[in-house]
Design a protein around this motif. Structure first.
Motif, PDB file in Angstrom:
ATOM      1  N   TYR A 287      68.719   5.124  47.969  1.00 59.96           N
ATOM      2  CA  TYR A 287      67.789   5.496  49.035  1.00 59.96           C
ATOM      3  C   TYR A 287      68.586   6.131  50.176  1.00 59.96           C
ATOM      4  O   TYR A 287      69.559   5.540  50.658  1.00 59.96           O
ATOM      5  N   ILE A 288      68.174   7.315  50.567  1.00 57.67           N
ATOM      6  CA  ILE A 288      68.848   8.038  51.644  1.00 57.67           C
ATOM      7  C   ILE A 288      67.931   8.070  52.863  1.00 57.67           C
ATOM      8  O   ILE A 288      66.806   8.575  52.795  1.00 57.67           O
ATOM      9  N   VAL A 289      68.408   7.519  53.974  1.00 53.61           N
ATOM     10  CA  VAL A 289      67.662   7.553  55.228  1.00 53.61           C
ATOM     11  C   VAL A 289      68.139   8.772  56.021  1.00 53.61           C
ATOM     12  O   VAL A 289      69.333   8.923  56.282  1.00 53.61           O
ATOM     13  N   VAL A 290      67.199   9.635  56.382  1.00 50.41           N
ATOM     14  CA  VAL A 290      67.532  10.904  57.031  1.00 50.41           C
ATOM     15  C   VAL A 290      67.386  10.786  58.549  1.00 50.41           C
ATOM     16  O   VAL A 290      66.336  10.359  59.048  1.00 50.41           O
ATOM     17  N   ASN A 291      68.441  11.153  59.257  1.00 50.27           N
ATOM     18  CA  ASN A 291      68.392  11.259  60.718  1.00 50.27           C
ATOM     19  C   ASN A 291      68.485  12.740  61.079  1.00 50.27           C
ATOM     20  O   ASN A 291      69.407  13.427  60.637  1.00 50.27           O
ATOM     21  N   VAL A 292      67.532  13.234  61.848  1.00 53.03           N
ATOM     22  CA  VAL A 292      67.496  14.655  62.214  1.00 53.03           C
ATOM     23  C   VAL A 292      67.813  14.793  63.705  1.00 53.03           C
ATOM     24  O   VAL A 292      67.167  14.167  64.549  1.00 53.03           O
ATOM     25  N   THR A 293      68.807  15.609  64.013  1.00 45.57           N
ATOM     26  CA  THR A 293      69.178  15.825  65.414  1.00 45.57           C
ATOM     27  C   THR A 293      68.160  16.736  66.095  1.00 45.57           C
ATOM     28  O   THR A 293      67.496  17.551  65.451  1.00 45.57           O
ATOM     29  N   LYS A 294      68.033  16.587  67.405  1.00 41.60           N
ATOM     30  CA  LYS A 294      67.099  17.413  68.167  1.00 41.60           C
ATOM     31  C   LYS A 294      67.659  18.826  68.318  1.00 41.60           C
ATOM     32  O   LYS A 294      68.869  19.032  68.406  1.00 41.60           O
ATOM     33  N   ASP A 295      66.747  19.787  68.360  1.00 41.07           N
ATOM     34  CA  ASP A 295      67.131  21.188  68.522  1.00 41.07           C
ATOM     35  C   ASP A 295      66.867  21.613  69.964  1.00 41.07           C
ATOM     36  O   ASP A 295      65.923  21.131  70.609  1.00 41.07           O
ATOM     37  N   GLN A 296      67.711  22.512  70.473  1.00 41.65           N
ATOM     38  CA  GLN A 296      67.550  22.968  71.856  1.00 41.65           C
ATOM     39  C   GLN A 296      66.320  23.849  72.039  1.00 41.65           C
ATOM     40  O   GLN A 296      65.808  23.975  73.147  1.00 41.65           O
ATOM     41  N   VAL A 297      65.833  24.449  70.958  1.00 43.70           N
ATOM     42  CA  VAL A 297      64.738  25.412  71.067  1.00 43.70           C
ATOM     43  C   VAL A 297      63.445  24.888  70.445  1.00 43.70           C
ATOM     44  O   VAL A 297      62.372  24.980  71.038  1.00 43.70           O
ATOM     45  N   PHE A 298      63.560  24.317  69.246  1.00 44.76           N
ATOM     46  CA  PHE A 298      62.361  23.980  68.476  1.00 44.76           C
ATOM     47  C   PHE A 298      62.086  22.478  68.472  1.00 44.76           C
ATOM     48  O   PHE A 298      62.994  21.656  68.598  1.00 44.76           O
ATOM     49  N   GLY A 299      60.809  22.174  68.290  1.00 44.12           N
ATOM     50  CA  GLY A 299      60.363  20.802  68.110  1.00 44.12           C
ATOM     51  C   GLY A 299      59.546  20.718  66.828  1.00 44.12           C
ATOM     52  O   GLY A 299      59.392  21.698  66.090  1.00 44.12           O
ATOM     53  N   ARG A 300      58.999  19.536  66.552  1.00 45.90           N
ATOM     54  CA  ARG A 300      58.280  19.317  65.296  1.00 45.90           C
ATOM     55  C   ARG A 300      56.976  18.577  65.553  1.00 45.90           C
ATOM     56  O   ARG A 300      56.937  17.600  66.302  1.00 45.90           O
ATOM     57  N   ASP A 301      55.897  19.041  64.942  1.00 43.10           N
ATOM     58  CA  ASP A 301      54.608  18.372  64.984  1.00 43.10           C
ATOM     59  C   ASP A 301      54.035  18.405  63.567  1.00 43.10           C
ATOM     60  O   ASP A 301      53.383  19.367  63.170  1.00 43.10           O
ATOM     61  N   GLY A 302      54.327  17.339  62.779  1.00 43.66           N
ATOM     62  CA  GLY A 302      53.954  17.375  61.370  1.00 43.66           C
ATOM     63  C   GLY A 302      54.783  18.430  60.662  1.00 43.66           C
ATOM     64  O   GLY A 302      56.007  18.462  60.773  1.00 43.66           O
ATOM     65  N   ASN A 303      54.129  19.344  59.974  1.00 41.75           N
ATOM     66  CA  ASN A 303      54.841  20.454  59.333  1.00 41.75           C
ATOM     67  C   ASN A 303      54.879  21.692  60.208  1.00 41.75           C
ATOM     68  O   ASN A 303      55.406  22.725  59.802  1.00 41.75           O
ATOM     69  N   ASN A 304      54.300  21.607  61.387  1.00 37.26           N
ATOM     70  CA  ASN A 304      54.361  22.721  62.336  1.00 37.26           C
ATOM     71  C   ASN A 304      55.609  22.605  63.200  1.00 37.26           C
ATOM     72  O   ASN A 304      56.034  21.501  63.563  1.00 37.26           O
ATOM     73  N   VAL A 305      56.174  23.754  63.532  1.00 36.04           N
ATOM     74  CA  VAL A 305      57.313  23.819  64.447  1.00 36.04           C
ATOM     75  C   VAL A 305      56.795  24.293  65.799  1.00 36.04           C
ATOM     76  O   VAL A 305      55.999  25.243  65.872  1.00 36.04           O
TER      77      VAL A 305
END
Length: 406
Positions: A287-305
């Motif tokens: 099992y791989i737990v994914v940590n995603v770093t924040k981006d300076q430009v983009f954000g995430r809302d579901g599958n929308n950027v």
């Protein structure tokens, strides 16, 4: 005739000499040499992610567990000679009822046996006892029993690992090398748990089944054998490296594909990539737990950027064509209509996350009108002219009216 506890269901079905590539007449030294050669060639560490080699390695180890031990080999030879190397059962003639080697009190003619006759032939106990016998033997032949070599199969343990991805790698997917420390097969005893040159012995308590049947109130409960802890064997001379467990901590590197569109905190399962099972049991999962770093430009809302789009006052007021960056590194042009309000969101289709098998998300660009903190002389005059042109129009009149103010 071999003792009941030394009879394996698999013995009637498997040719262990053929599995090791030796002859029945070969001596112990030749058999040992053949096993070691095959074990080195087929060992999982030498054949990563090779299921066929892994299965052969287990089969070879199972074969040597039997014919590599003098007593086991003798019992195996006697059982196959008595029952027939093709898996024949006494009184069945290797397939049908009657004929063959005959049965009790008879020659070559067909016989009709009672259940008591069969129980005696196979050393079975009284009804309700925990002995093996006829029912156990047939259970194995018709896949009612389990465990290679009569030993209880155990699934390997699951492993959990963490990875940290950039925002854009999480959107598009990436292949990463993962270095894992997990329980693996001991390279000294090749998983047998016994000192090299020796073999595990069949557990005399459970006759190699790894389980004990306890009768209580008309019900039968199967429990792991206390003598062998469910392994089906006891090790008289443990391997000095793994101390009889057959396993050790191995470090390995695997290439893992992280799919496109993963989210922060998501847990990905890689089937069969965990610790190896014992006695032919399946591997555990990774099992791989994914940590995603924040981006300076983009954000995430579901599958929308999401994106905050800076817009000058004149661009919003008069309308303009403005360039907008996308997560894949390209740009698109948005046409802002005159009078665009602050906070208005524009949608760019298909430029969001693209998880496999799902509809791609979109890029959502939200207008953020910029107010300069300092003005040039010309800008100052232009703004003053705008204020004069606005006249007496109060932008807060509706607000005050709704609030009940003057």
């Amino acid at each position: 005739m071999a003792q009941q506890e030394n009879i394996r269901r698999e013995w009637l079905e498997k040719d262990y000499y053929k599995e090791l590539g030796v002859k029945k007449s070969d001596d112990a030294k030749t058999i040992k040499s053949a096993y070691r050669k095959l074990a080195r060639e087929l060992h999982p560490d030498a054949n990563p992610d090779n299921k066929k080699a892994e299965d052969r390695f287990k089969a070879v180890s199972e074969a040597y567990d039997v014919v590599g031990d003098e007593k086991q080999r003798k019992a195996y030879d006697e059982a196959r000679e008595l029952y027939g190397s093709g898996g024949g059962i006494p009184g069945f003639g290797g397939g049908g009822f009657g004929g063959g080697r005959g049965g009790r009190g008879g020659g070559g003619r067909g016989q009709s046996y009672s259940s008591a006759d069969f129980g005696d032939m196979f050393g079975g106990g009284a009804p309700g006892s925990d002995q093996g016998g006829f029912s156990d033997l047939f259970g194995g032949l018709f896949n009612r029993g389990g465990g290679g070599g009569g030993r209880q199969q155990r699934r390997g343990s699951d492993i959990e690992s963490e990875v940290t991805l950039s925002f854009r790698d999480a959107l598009h997917g990436v292949t990463l090398p993962l270095r894992l420390a997990s329980d693996g097969t001991c390279q000294v005893c090749f998983g047998t748990g016994a000192r090299p040159g020796t073999s595990p012995k069949v557990c005399p308590t459970c006759q190699g089944t790894g389980a004990h049947v306890r009768n209580q109130g008309g019900f039968a409960f199967s429990e792991p054998c206390e003598s062998c802890q469910g392994r089906g064997v006891v090790i008289e001379d443990p391997c000095p490296s793994c101390h009889g467990s057959g396993h050790t901590t191995n470090t390995r590197t695997i290439n893992s594909r992280i799919p496109a569109g993963v989210k922060d905190g998501q847990r990905i399962r890689l089937k069969g990539k965990g610790s190896p099972g014992s006695n032919g049991g399946p591997n555990g999962d990774l099992y791989i737990v994914v940590n995603v770093t924040k981006d300076q430009v983009f954000g995430r809302d579901g599958n929308n950027v999401t994106l905050s789009l800076p817009v000058a006052f004149d661009e919003a007021a008069l309308g303009a064509n403005v360039k907008v960056p996308t997560p894949d590194g390209s740009t698109v042009t948005l046409k802002l209509p005159p009078g665009t309000a602050n906070g208005k969101t524009f949608r760019v289709k298909g430029k969001g996350a693209q998880p496999s098998g799902k509809t791609p998300g979109d890029l959502l660009a939200t207008v953020a009108i910029q107010v300069p903190s300092e003005l040039t002389e010309a800008a100052q005059k232009a703004v003053e002219d705008l204020r004069a042109a606005r006249g007496e129009v109060d932008p807060r009149s509706e607000l005050m009216k709704n609030a009940g103010g003057a």
